[in-house]
Design a protein around this motif. Structure first.
Motif, PDB file in Angstrom:
ATOM      1  N   UNK A  52       0.814  -1.214   0.000  1.00 51.34           N
ATOM      2  CA  UNK A  52       0.000   0.000   0.000  1.00 51.34           C
ATOM      3  C   UNK A  52       0.852   1.271   0.000  1.00 51.34           C
ATOM      4  N   UNK A  53       2.139   1.129  -0.269  1.00 45.65           N
ATOM      5  CA  UNK A  53       3.019   2.295  -0.324  1.00 45.65           C
ATOM      6  C   UNK A  53       3.094   2.803  -1.760  1.00 45.65           C
ATOM      7  N   UNK A  54       1.944   3.227  -2.297  1.00 44.21           N
ATOM      8  CA  UNK A  54       1.870   3.582  -3.714  1.00 44.21           C
ATOM      9  C   UNK A  54       2.673   4.821  -4.062  1.00 44.21           C
ATOM     10  N   UNK A  55       2.961   5.653  -3.069  1.00 42.25           N
ATOM     11  CA  UNK A  55       3.773   6.837  -3.337  1.00 42.25           C
ATOM     12  C   UNK A  55       5.153   6.453  -3.875  1.00 42.25           C
ATOM     13  N   UNK A  56       5.637   5.306  -3.453  1.00 42.54           N
ATOM     14  CA  UNK A  56       6.968   4.877  -3.880  1.00 42.54           C
ATOM     15  C   UNK A  56       7.012   4.541  -5.359  1.00 42.54           C
ATOM     16  N   UNK A  57       5.849   4.257  -5.941  1.00 41.86           N
ATOM     17  CA  UNK A  57       5.801   3.891  -7.353  1.00 41.86           C
ATOM     18  C   UNK A  57       6.307   5.031  -8.232  1.00 41.86           C
ATOM     19  N   UNK A  58       6.087   6.262  -7.794  1.00 42.27           N
ATOM     20  CA  UNK A  58       6.463   7.425  -8.592  1.00 42.27           C
ATOM     21  C   UNK A  58       7.770   8.052  -8.129  1.00 42.27           C
ATOM     22  N   UNK A  59       8.441   7.427  -7.172  1.00 37.40           N
ATOM     23  CA  UNK A  59       9.692   7.974  -6.650  1.00 37.40           C
ATOM     24  C   UNK A  59      10.855   7.313  -7.386  1.00 37.40           C
ATOM     25  N   UNK A  60      11.370   7.989  -8.393  1.00 33.60           N
ATOM     26  CA  UNK A  60      12.398   7.403  -9.243  1.00 33.60           C
ATOM     27  C   UNK A  60      13.660   7.062  -8.454  1.00 33.60           C
ATOM     28  N   UNK A  61      14.054   7.961  -7.566  1.00 28.05           N
ATOM     29  CA  UNK A  61      15.281   7.715  -6.789  1.00 28.05           C
ATOM     30  C   UNK A  61      15.143   6.458  -5.940  1.00 28.05           C
ATOM     31  N   UNK A 101      18.326  -5.294   4.693  1.00 29.85           N
ATOM     32  CA  UNK A 101      17.218  -4.985   5.607  1.00 29.85           C
ATOM     33  C   UNK A 101      16.839  -3.505   5.534  1.00 29.85           C
ATOM     34  N   UNK A 102      17.805  -2.648   5.184  1.00 31.92           N
ATOM     35  CA  UNK A 102      17.484  -1.219   5.060  1.00 31.92           C
ATOM     36  C   UNK A 102      16.558  -0.936   3.892  1.00 31.92           C
ATOM     37  N   UNK A 103      16.502  -1.868   2.940  1.00 32.28           N
ATOM     38  CA  UNK A 103      15.643  -1.663   1.772  1.00 32.28           C
ATOM     39  C   UNK A 103      14.370  -2.502   1.843  1.00 32.28           C
ATOM     40  N   UNK A 104      14.131  -3.153   2.976  1.00 29.64           N
ATOM     41  CA  UNK A 104      12.890  -3.905   3.124  1.00 29.64           C
ATOM     42  C   UNK A 104      11.688  -2.974   3.147  1.00 29.64           C
ATOM     43  N   UNK A 105      11.832  -1.812   3.771  1.00 28.75           N
ATOM     44  CA  UNK A 105      10.742  -0.849   3.884  1.00 28.75           C
ATOM     45  C   UNK A 105      11.240   0.511   3.410  1.00 28.75           C
ATOM     46  N   UNK A 106      11.230   0.738   2.097  1.00 29.26           N
ATOM     47  CA  UNK A 106      11.699   2.041   1.583  1.00 29.26           C
ATOM     48  C   UNK A 106      10.858   3.184   2.135  1.00 29.26           C
ATOM     49  N   UNK A 107      11.472   4.338   2.245  1.00 27.00           N
ATOM     50  CA  UNK A 107      10.779   5.513   2.778  1.00 27.00           C
ATOM     51  C   UNK A 107      10.448   6.474   1.640  1.00 27.00           C
ATOM     52  N   UNK A 108       9.164   6.727   1.389  1.00 24.40           N
ATOM     53  CA  UNK A 108       8.800   7.662   0.321  1.00 24.40           C
ATOM     54  C   UNK A 108       9.140   9.092   0.696  1.00 24.40           C
ATOM     55  N   UNK A 109       9.151   9.924  -0.306  1.00 24.19           N
ATOM     56  CA  UNK A 109       9.397  11.345  -0.106  1.00 24.19           C
ATOM     57  C   UNK A 109       8.315  11.920   0.821  1.00 24.19           C
ATOM     58  N   UNK A 110       8.679  12.496   1.962  1.00 23.37           N
ATOM     59  CA  UNK A 110       7.662  13.021   2.885  1.00 23.37           C
ATOM     60  C   UNK A 110       6.850  14.168   2.276  1.00 23.37           C
ATOM     61  N   UNK A 111       7.397  14.784   1.233  1.00 23.45           N
ATOM     62  CA  UNK A 111       6.680  15.898   0.590  1.00 23.45           C
ATOM     63  C   UNK A 111       5.897  15.426  -0.637  1.00 23.45           C
ATOM     64  N   UNK A 112       5.660  14.115  -0.733  1.00 18.15           N
ATOM     65  CA  UNK A 112       5.006  13.566  -1.926  1.00 18.15           C
ATOM     66  C   UNK A 112       3.640  14.206  -2.162  1.00 18.15           C
ATOM     67  N   UNK A 113       2.811  14.282  -1.113  1.00 16.79           N
ATOM     68  CA  UNK A 113       1.453  14.816  -1.273  1.00 16.79           C
ATOM     69  C   UNK A 113       1.467  16.273  -1.721  1.00 16.79           C
ATOM     70  N   UNK A 114       2.551  16.982  -1.386  1.00 13.63           N
ATOM     71  CA  UNK A 114       2.631  18.400  -1.741  1.00 13.63           C
ATOM     72  C   UNK A 114       2.796  18.617  -3.239  1.00 13.63           C
ATOM     73  N   UNK A 115       3.059  17.558  -3.983  1.00  9.12           N
ATOM     74  CA  UNK A 115       3.178  17.698  -5.427  1.00  9.12           C
ATOM     75  C   UNK A 115       1.815  17.931  -6.093  1.00  9.12           C
ATOM     76  N   UNK A 116       0.746  17.659  -5.371  1.00  7.54           N
ATOM     77  CA  UNK A 116      -0.590  17.859  -5.933  1.00  7.54           C
ATOM     78  C   UNK A 116      -0.928  19.341  -5.893  1.00  7.54           C
ATOM     79  N   UNK A 117      -1.159  19.930  -7.061  1.00  8.39           N
ATOM     80  CA  UNK A 117      -1.541  21.341  -7.141  1.00  8.39           C
ATOM     81  C   UNK A 117      -3.069  21.402  -7.295  1.00  8.39           C
ATOM     82  N   UNK A 118      -3.749  21.404  -6.143  1.00  8.29           N
ATOM     83  CA  UNK A 118      -5.208  21.331  -6.189  1.00  8.29           C
ATOM     84  C   UNK A 118      -5.829  22.516  -6.923  1.00  8.29           C
TER      85      UNK A 118
END
Length: 485
Positions: free
Chosen positions: A100-109, A309-326
């Protein structure tokens, strides 16, 4: 919020399974049979000293050593089974932790950093762990049991000599570990620099610009020399320490052997036993050195497991939601258009009706795809998400083996012609994927990201009808290239 990672020990617990236990049992059997061979050799030597050379002694030695080899070979089968099982468990756990970590799908890095651990790095590290366990356990059991036999059958000082050799070599490895590690690290860095220079070879060679090519060759030659120097230093450090370890081991053991010979000069049977076991003792000296130096490899593997083990749970960009320009996104449902100001407002619009279509409109960079990823994160299993970069598994692709790499075997052996695989254009793949989604999925909400991007007019009409079928039974949130929507 940062997700807690698993620990190395948690990861290594995935190795604990019946195949690993069978592997360990077989290795113990292998070591016991090897020690039995040593005992049989000593007994045969004593028979020779008493002029009782027996053919049965040779037969027993042959049988015991052969059985030891067989047990060792079979143990590798279970080592491989344990390794594949561990990697399978890693992938399953990765799927559970990140589905359910769909934000990671768009995180190229994150994708570029994390995907090697799914496709190769973790697989290799799992088997590095298995092979180190196998190698170290084999050496330890062989040294311990053979030393025990030599101590009981010949002289206890021999067993003490091997303990002393191991202690001295381990301390030597410990005190020199920093310098050895620095040499290995410098070697790895220079190798990486050389490989990185190779990445630019294609452009510089085929562009045909003399100026750029000369500069590239100068840089390549410099890095080639630096890499060679670092490689030589690393090899000298490794092989020099190896030679020093072997010499120290031989000096200690041979000194003890000399003392035993002098103390038992009149005991012909014991002297013959010493002579017959000399090849085994030289082999044991090498094994003690390998066992002591092998801990450097264990430490290296332990470090690489930390990366896993450090890559078992990648961390998405915390500012991911801010990319949405409502303020630049418009959500159209039927004849109405709504400007949402938050994800919650968008969710309310999605939940407002059980069926029908919502089209997300906005300029490039407005965050249309980001909004769909965030909606999937919030809705979870109730939504079916079809991203733009479609790497999802579909039956038609699996049947056609479209995702399997071709293996080019460079040899001269004649081979039968390979079957021709069905090929699909990007548009055909997209249409077939959409057909499969309609026929085989049953979600209440569908999130379709640019489902018509690669379709010609004919296929677009077919796809439009498929999406319409979905909208009659579920809520469809879409990003589409259709005009006027």
């Amino acid at each position: 919020m940062t997700r807690p990672q698993i620990t190395r020990l948690e990861f290594l617990r995935t190795l604990l399974c019946p195949p690993l236990y069978i592997m360990v049992i077989l290795m113990v059997v292998e070591a016991l049979l090897g020690a039995a061979t040593t005992w049989l050799v000593i007994r045969a030597g004593r028979h020779v000293a008493n002029e009782q050379f027996l053919l049965t002694d040779l037969m027993w030695i042959l049988a015991a050593q052969s059985a030891s080899y067989v047990a060792g070979a079979v143990s590798w089968i279970y080592a491989e089974r344990a390794g594949f099982r561990c990697y399978g468990r890693y992938m399953l756990r990765f799927a559970r932790n990140n589905r359910h970590e769909n934000r990671l799908l768009h995180d190229r890095a994150q994708r570029e950093e994390g995907e090697p651990f799914l496709t190769g790095t973790t697989f290799n590290n799992v088997f590095n762990v298995i092979y180190e366990i196998e190698a170290q356990l084999k050496l330890f059991l062989g040294i311990a049991l053979n030393a025990a036999v030599l101590g009981v059958e010949i002289d206890v000082s021999l067993a003490a000599a091997y303990v002393a050799v191991f202690a001295i070599l381990t301390m030597l490895q410990w005190f020199l570990r920093g310098r050895i590690a620095d040499a290995y690290l410098a070697n790895q860095r220079q190798n990486n620099r050389l490989v990185a220079q190779g990445y630019t070879a294609w452009d510089n060679v085929f562009a045909g610009n003399g100026y750029n090519l000369r500069l590239w060759l100068m840089g390549f030659k410099t890095r080639l020399r630096d890499c060679l120097k670092a490689q030589i230093v690393a090899i000298i450090a490794r092989e020099g320490l190896s030679a020093l370890d072997a010499i120290i081991g031989m000096v200690i053991v041979f000194a003890v052997l000399t003392w035993i010979v002098i103390a038992n000069a009149g005991d012909t049977a014991l002297l013959v036993a010493l002579a017959t076991t000399l090849p085994r003792q030289i082999e044991m000296i090498a094994d003690v050195h390998e066992f002591a130096s092998g801990w450097n490899d264990v430490v290296a593997v332990w470090t690489r497991v930390g990366d896993v083990v450090d890559h078992m749970r990648p961390h998405p960009d915390p500012a991911f939601d801010a990319r949405i320009r409502f303020d630049r996104l418009l959500l159209r449902s039927g004849g109405d258009a709504k400007l949402c100001h938050s994800v919650d407002e968008a969710l309310r619009l999605v939940y407002a009706e059980p069926t029908g279509r919502i089209t997300v409109r906005g300029g490039n960079g407005a965050g249309k795809s980001t909004l769909l990823a965030v909606l999937k994160t919030e809705i979870k299993n109730r939504a079916y998400y079809w991203p733009t970069a479609d790497r999802l598994a579909f039956r038609f692709a699996m049947a056609a083996k479209l995702d399997e790499d071709e293996i080019d075997e460079d040899d001269d052996e004649p081979r039968p012609p390979k079957p021709v695989r069905p090929g699909f254009s990007s548009g055909e793949r997209q249409l077939k994927s959409l057909q499969e989604i309609v026929e085989h999925t049953d979600a209440s909400i569908y999130l379709l990201d640019e489902w018509d991007a690669n379709l010609d007019l004919t296929n677009r009409a077919t796809a439009e009808e498929l999406v319409e079928q979905l909208s009659r039974r579920a809520r469809v949130v879409e990003i589409s290239h259709r005009e006027g929507r």
